[in-house]
Every structure is written in structure tokens, then in C-alpha cells.
Design a protein around this motif. Structure first.
Motif, PDB file in Angstrom:
ATOM      1  N   UNK A 159       0.720  -1.134  -0.111  1.00  0.00           N
ATOM      2  CA  UNK A 159       0.012  -0.046   0.016  1.00  0.00           C
ATOM      3  C   UNK A 159       0.911   1.082  -0.015  1.00  0.00           C
ATOM      4  N   UNK A 160       1.881   1.273   0.842  1.00  0.00           N
ATOM      5  CA  UNK A 160       2.805   2.302   0.910  1.00  0.00           C
ATOM      6  C   UNK A 160       3.492   2.561  -0.329  1.00  0.00           C
ATOM      7  N   UNK A 191       2.973   8.793  -3.791  1.00  0.00           N
ATOM      8  CA  UNK A 191       2.755  10.209  -4.275  1.00  0.00           C
ATOM      9  C   UNK A 191       1.754  10.974  -3.689  1.00  0.00           C
ATOM     10  N   UNK A 192       1.114  10.396  -2.461  1.00  0.00           N
ATOM     11  CA  UNK A 192       0.033  10.743  -1.756  1.00  0.00           C
ATOM     12  C   UNK A 192       0.356  11.236  -0.496  1.00  0.00           C
ATOM     13  N   UNK A 193       0.956  12.257  -0.089  1.00  0.00           N
ATOM     14  CA  UNK A 193       1.232  12.603   1.398  1.00  0.00           C
ATOM     15  C   UNK A 193       0.319  12.105   2.462  1.00  0.00           C
ATOM     16  N   UNK A 252       0.142   8.442   2.764  1.00  0.00           N
ATOM     17  CA  UNK A 252       1.093   7.791   3.171  1.00  0.00           C
ATOM     18  C   UNK A 252       0.921   7.690   4.869  1.00  0.00           C
ATOM     19  N   UNK A 253       0.454   8.938   5.432  1.00  0.00           N
ATOM     20  CA  UNK A 253       0.358   9.189   6.813  1.00  0.00           C
ATOM     21  C   UNK A 253      -0.845   8.182   7.213  1.00  0.00           C
ATOM     22  N   UNK A 280       0.649   4.915   7.956  1.00  0.00           N
ATOM     23  CA  UNK A 280       1.690   4.775   9.222  1.00  0.00           C
ATOM     24  C   UNK A 280       0.438   4.706  10.248  1.00  0.00           C
ATOM     25  N   UNK A 281      -0.543   5.376  10.160  1.00  0.00           N
ATOM     26  CA  UNK A 281      -1.471   5.378  11.241  1.00  0.00           C
ATOM     27  C   UNK A 281      -2.049   4.015  11.385  1.00  0.00           C
ATOM     28  N   UNK A 282      -2.469   3.153  10.534  1.00  0.00           N
ATOM     29  CA  UNK A 282      -2.602   1.947  10.417  1.00  0.00           C
ATOM     30  C   UNK A 282      -1.640   0.797  10.940  1.00  0.00           C
ATOM     31  N   UNK A 283      -0.342   1.099  10.664  1.00  0.00           N
ATOM     32  CA  UNK A 283       0.827   0.604  11.118  1.00  0.00           C
ATOM     33  C   UNK A 283       0.808   0.741  12.800  1.00  0.00           C
TER      34      UNK A 283
END
Length: 342
Positions: free
Chosen positions: A225-226, A231-233, A236-237, A240-243
Motif C-alpha cells: 500500500x505504501x 505520491x499521496x502524502x 502515506x500518513x 503509518x496510522x494503520x501500522x
């Protein structure tokens, strides 16, 4: 005289199973520190038309009272809980943790495990944007399933923000995204294709969205997914939130889950992480984060996350699996030995 279509008379084993489910849930909710609230069976119609979703709005039981006000029987319990918070609890210390039980009503075609009057329960955490709040709601839900003896349950976790950011990149913004999100939730490829055609989504953006929806598996799919959203900031956040959420639920003892970016949920107020529980291929619970709903309904902007349980569906699964339900037992019974003793 027959009962209204889509309703049930409850008694015997069926009612006993429902009472068992609500008792177990109530104990878990209290153990996690949630305070029970109760809201009216009917609310102002506007509460549900703002962001509940077109499907829900079409199924509303609506009526005018004697003063001409438009009201609706509640179709779900998150919006009423948020309305209660805004009107009476907004000064309470945060995070505020609420639980509830109540009958809801939707005019839909009666079918297996789907009724026009149904019992819902749930919890809401208002005032925390931290991944620990999302993780707690998921862990609480898993505890409910475990204490009810529902082995073999399936927990699917996704993140709507990735889908919405992909649509924003494609030029589809705001409420225009909602029909596409509903199509994703339906899991019907032809319906999704029609909605993307209607929104004039280009091939490259369509491929990105379809690739995200297709991602399903263990936590390793987050790496895929990352790469897709590099290209979509904001997307990407979201990854990381799901991680962070997955790391927290493991700390809380939740080990069995799958990541599914095709989860869109039927209610349109969800904004970020979402999840669903399935037992025997029946969805019995679902929830997620809805950080914009409080402001939309007239309150100060506050983050929030919650879950709703289909009590009737869970009770039906317990009956089908023949899971033993604790019965009330008498300590003693007094019987008259003769007519005179009466």
C-alpha cells in the motif's frame, strides 16, 4: 392478527440468547470503563440525513408529529450518541467513553438475519485522535467475541483515507466520493465500474483505486500500500496510522486479523481506520473512526471512534452453533404438600 412484516416475537431460547449476548457485552463495556447512555427511539430527521448514507436514508421510517416536525425512528445509534454528546456532555473530561443498547429501525427487505426492527449495541470514544483509541475499540470488540465463545471469527481492518485520497487525486472530491464508496462497499465490480465512469475517473487513477481495493492479507500488505500511494502524502500518513493501530492491538492481545483495504463501510461518516467482524461469513460488528461527524452535527471539532454490534445476528449465530447459554437457576422451590398447606 399478524405481526408487522420484518419484525419478530421473541421468547424461549431465542430471547434467552439475546439476553445472554447483551449481558456479556455490558460486562465487557463496564470493564473497559464505558458509561452507559440511552437516547430516544425517534430523533429529528435531519440528524440522519446529513451523513448517514443514501442507503440508510432510503430505509428510514419517517413521520411528522402533530406540530409538523419531521422525525425518524433511529436507524443506528452513533449519530444519536454524538447528538447527546453535543447537547449535554461536551464539557465532560476527554476522552469520553460511552456505551449503549437500543432497538433500531430500517425499512429494508426482510431476509435471513436482517429485520426491520433490530437490537444494536456499541461504544464510542470521543476526544482522542491517538491510535490507542482505535486499538482499544477493536480489542474490546474482540473481547466480546471471545467471551461469547465465537471461535473462528474473522477480523478485517482497513483505512478509508487511502481510498478517499486516491479519489481526490482523480478529481473526485467531497460528497461526490460517496456513491463510489458505496459501490466499493457493495463489492459489486459492475456497480463500481459504472460509478467510476459516471465520475469520469481516468484509467491511471482507476487502476490505483482498484489496486488498493484488491490489497488483502497480513500486515505485510501495508508495504504494498505504501508503494502504491507514495505520491499521496496524506495517504502515506494513513498507512503509518494503520501500522500504529496494528501494533497497539497486538499489545492488547489481538493477534488474528487481516488487512483489507476494500472495506468502505455503509455509513458515510467514517474517515480513517475501519474494521469489521465476521462469524460464519455473517458480519456481526463494524466500526471505525469518524473525526468529522461531531463538527458536521453542530459541535466543536473532536476526533471520535466507535463500533456497533448486531446483537440479533450474534444471538442467531450462538443458537446455530448450539453454544450453551447460562440459565438462571433457582436456589430453592417451595411446593405445597397438601391442599390445606396452600
Amino acid at each position: 392478527m399478524q405481526r408487522p412484516r420484518g419484525t419478530r416475537d421473541l421468547f424461549g431460547e431465542e430471547l434467552r440468547s439475546i439476553r445472554h449476548v447483551t449481558s456479556v457485552m455490558d460486562n465487557v463495556f463496564k470493564r473497559y470503563g464505558y458509561a452507559e447512555v440511552e437516547t430516544p427511539i425517534f430523533e429529528h430527521l435531519e440528524l440522519f440525513t446529513k451523513k448517514s448514507g443514501a442507503n440508510v436514508v432510503k430505509q428510514l421510517y419517517t413521520f411528522q408529529d402533530k406540530s409538523g416536525r419531521w422525525l425518524a425512528l433511529r436507524p443506528e445509534l452513533t449519530a444519536p450518541a454524538v447528538r447527546l454528546y453535543i447537547s449535554q456532555l461536551k464539557s465532560a473530561p476527554k476522552p469520553l467513553k460511552l456505551s449503549y443498547f437500543g432497538n433500531c429501525f430500517r425499512y429494508e427487505e426482510p431476509q435471513a438475519r436482517r429485520w426491520r426492527q433490530f437490537l444494536q449495541s456499541g461504544v464510542e470514544v470521543i476526544g482522542s485522535a491517538r491510535p490507542e483509541a482505535d486499538a482499544e475499540v477493536i480489542a474490546l470488540s474482540d473481547d466480546v467475541m471471545r467471551e461469547l465463545g465465537l471461535v473462528g471469527r474473522e477480523l478485517r481492518i482497513g483505512h478509508i483515507r487511502l481510498l478517499r485520497e486516491a479519489l481526490t487525486k482523480a478529481g473526485v472530491k467531497g460528497d461526490a466520493q460517496d456513491p463510489i464508496m458505496r459501490a466499493i462497499d457493495s463489492r459489486e465490480e459492475s456497480r463500481l465500474r459504472d460509478e467510476l465512469d459516471r465520475a469520469e475517473v481516468g484509467r491511471h487513477d482507476r487502476n490505483l483505486l482498484n489496486a488498493l481495493i484488491a490489497l488483502h492479507g497480513d500486515a505485510k500488505v501495508l508495504d504494498q500500500a505504501e508503494k502504491l500511494v507514495s505520491g499521496l502524502p496524506r495517504a502515506r500518513v494513513a498507512v503509518q496510522n494503520l501500522r500504529d493501530i496494528l501494533r497497539q492491538i497486538r499489545l492488547l492481545g489481538v493477534e488474528d486479523f487481516s488487512v483489507d483495504f476494500g472495506i468502505a463501510r455503509g455509513l458515510e461518516y467514517y474517515t480513517n481506520a475501519v474494521f469489521e467482524f465476521y462469524v460464519d461469513d455473517v458480519q456481526v460488528a463494524g466500526g471505525g473512526r469518524y473525526d468529522e461527524l461531531i463538527e458536521l452535527l453542530g459541535g466543536e471539532p473532536y476526533p471520535a471512534v466507535g463500533v456497533g454490534f448486531g446483537v440479533d445476528r450474534i444471538a442467531q449465530v450462538i443458537l446455530k452453533r448450539k453454544i450453551e447459554v447460562a440459565r438462571e437457576r433457582l436456589d430453592c422451590m417451595v411446593l405445597p404438600a397438601s391442599e390445606a398447606m396452600l
